[in-house]
Design a protein around this motif. Sequence first.
Motif, PDB file in Angstrom:
ATOM      1  N   VAL A   4      -4.575   2.560   0.793  1.00  0.00           N
ATOM      2  CA  VAL A   4      -3.602   3.349   0.024  1.00  0.00           C
ATOM      3  C   VAL A   4      -4.030   4.815   0.206  1.00  0.00           C
ATOM      4  O   VAL A   4      -5.093   5.212  -0.255  1.00  0.00           O
ATOM      5  CB  VAL A   4      -3.608   2.949  -1.470  1.00  0.00           C
TER       6      VAL A   4
ATOM      7  N   ALA B 109       0.840  -1.209   0.000  1.00  0.00           N
ATOM      8  CA  ALA B 109       0.000   0.000   0.000  1.00  0.00           C
ATOM      9  C   ALA B 109       0.869   1.251   0.000  1.00  0.00           C
ATOM     10  O   ALA B 109       0.582   2.228  -0.714  1.00  0.00           O
ATOM     11  CB  ALA B 109      -0.905  -0.015   1.221  1.00  0.00           C
TER      12      ALA B 109
ATOM     13  N   VAL C 182      -5.808  -4.774  -6.002  1.00  0.00           N
ATOM     14  CA  VAL C 182      -5.979  -3.369  -5.623  1.00  0.00           C
ATOM     15  C   VAL C 182      -7.366  -2.923  -6.097  1.00  0.00           C
ATOM     16  O   VAL C 182      -7.696  -3.073  -7.275  1.00  0.00           O
ATOM     17  CB  VAL C 182      -4.880  -2.486  -6.271  1.00  0.00           C
TER      18      VAL C 182
ATOM     19  N   THR D 225      -7.688   0.304  -1.790  1.00  0.00           N
ATOM     20  CA  THR D 225      -7.393  -0.674  -0.725  1.00  0.00           C
ATOM     21  C   THR D 225      -6.602  -1.820  -1.366  1.00  0.00           C
ATOM     22  O   THR D 225      -6.958  -2.285  -2.452  1.00  0.00           O
ATOM     23  CB  THR D 225      -8.677  -1.235  -0.125  1.00  0.00           C
ATOM     24  N   VAL D 226      -5.529  -2.210  -0.653  1.00  0.00           N
ATOM     25  CA  VAL D 226      -4.721  -3.336  -1.162  1.00  0.00           C
ATOM     26  C   VAL D 226      -5.142  -4.588  -0.391  1.00  0.00           C
ATOM     27  O   VAL D 226      -5.223  -4.572   0.838  1.00  0.00           O
ATOM     28  CB  VAL D 226      -3.217  -3.056  -0.947  1.00  0.00           C
TER      29      VAL D 226
END
Length: 480
Positions: free
Chosen positions: A139, A70, A105, A148-149
């Motif tokens: 992120v 991230a 992702v 968002t990772v």
Amino acid sequence: MPTYDNSASVDEVRRSRAPWTTYSARLALTFAAVAAVTVIISLLLFAIVWEQRFHNYSEEQLQSFANITAETLSQRYELTGGWSEMTTRALPDISALSNGATIMVVDSAGLVRYDDYLELTGQPRDPVSSVSKAKSAAVVVGNQQVATVYVESLQEEYLSPSDINLRADSYRVLLATGVIAIMLAIVTGIVFARTLVNPFRHISSVADLVRRGNLTARTGMVGNDELSHLGQSVDEMIASIEQNAVYERQLTSDLAHELRTPLMAMQATIEAMIDGVLPADQTRLDTLNSEVIRLGRLVEAQLHLARLEQGKAVMHLENLDLSQLIQGLVESHEMLAEETKLKLVFSGDPAALVYGDADLLRQATNNLISNAERYTPPGGTIQVSVRRETRVARIVVADTGIGISEDDLSRVFLRFFRADEGRDRESGGLGVGLAVVKEIAEQHHGWVGVESELGKGSTFTIYIPLLSARKSKQKRRSKN
Ligand code: ADP
């Protein structure tokens, strides 16, 4: 009569027996089983703790991978100024450096910007389970979350090869330690069993020898531990068996000897009478008769003693006043004492109450008084007394007779013992009287004693527990 087979030694007997491997093996197996159970329990406990640790570590590693990804993505986002091909270009390299994790992702609008799941696994991603198993990191660019990772381990756990090796090694080491511990337990069990079993084998071999008739066999064990005590007790037991065997042989030969000589003499006299060499006159017939009576008395005394020793003689036990009993006996000897010019004196303590057989106690004292009369020259004194002590009553017969040598004192109570054979045979002694006295005292839970000095006189004492002492002992016993 026991037979003696000294040909077998303790070692031979021991060798001829089956080795006590069963016991050693059993003990070794017990040790091994205990060690195995301990090892298994330790392994289980270790595995539970170790696996939990590795699981937590794996979760932390995966989370930290998500965070790093991230972070990298946010820097790329800033550099490229938004979503483009360049933003996610570094992600395959990051994924390759991971310990086998996929990256997905998803931007703030819910659009999947990158996903290498299909590429790495060859299968489409199941979004529901993936998200539940994955670790995520936001992120953030500026103060805004742009994506968002999600990272997901391809293996059950997210561990590096060295972590996996460490885990396997630790199990291997533990297993090896367990095997060594079990082997050590087996060896210790065998050694321990042997050290423990050897004294038992030795005692058993000695018992075997005794069973075969070798009464000279002994364990010879010395020491202060329980096994040495057992060995010593066994030795004492064999010694007493040996002593009894010797005594038995002695007794048989003594009795045969006692009977043979007079019987041969009588046979010779009778044959001479039959052949007419000797006249069968009154004197000779009287002599023969008195010898027959003497032999009869000997056999009778012997039988009586045997019955006493075997506990077959019926005892008529009652409360007795010893002074009264012995006084009566002494009075019956007064005439004889007068005839033989002996002074017979009696003194008795009152209330010397005992629980016993009047006939037997009278007989024992009578034997002592008869001996005193027999072995005290005219003019001497015989003192009979009954004394009351704290726990016992004493019947004492003291004379001023010929006395007994120190060497003979320890043997006077043995059967057929005579200090001087010729002298006693003439005076009609059977050598059984004192053995009977001792037996009667013991039948009454008492004992006998003697003090004597050659030429000065002898003092014989019979000890009988007092009625009061007997009662308090019984009370104590019933309380316990
Ligand atoms: P015995 O019938 O031969 O007297 P005992 O068993 O009564 O047999 O006594 C054993 C031996 O002890 C006797 O032969 C004698 O040598 C010795 N003895 C016993 N009593 C006396 C005594 N009062 N004085 C001296 N010697 C005695």
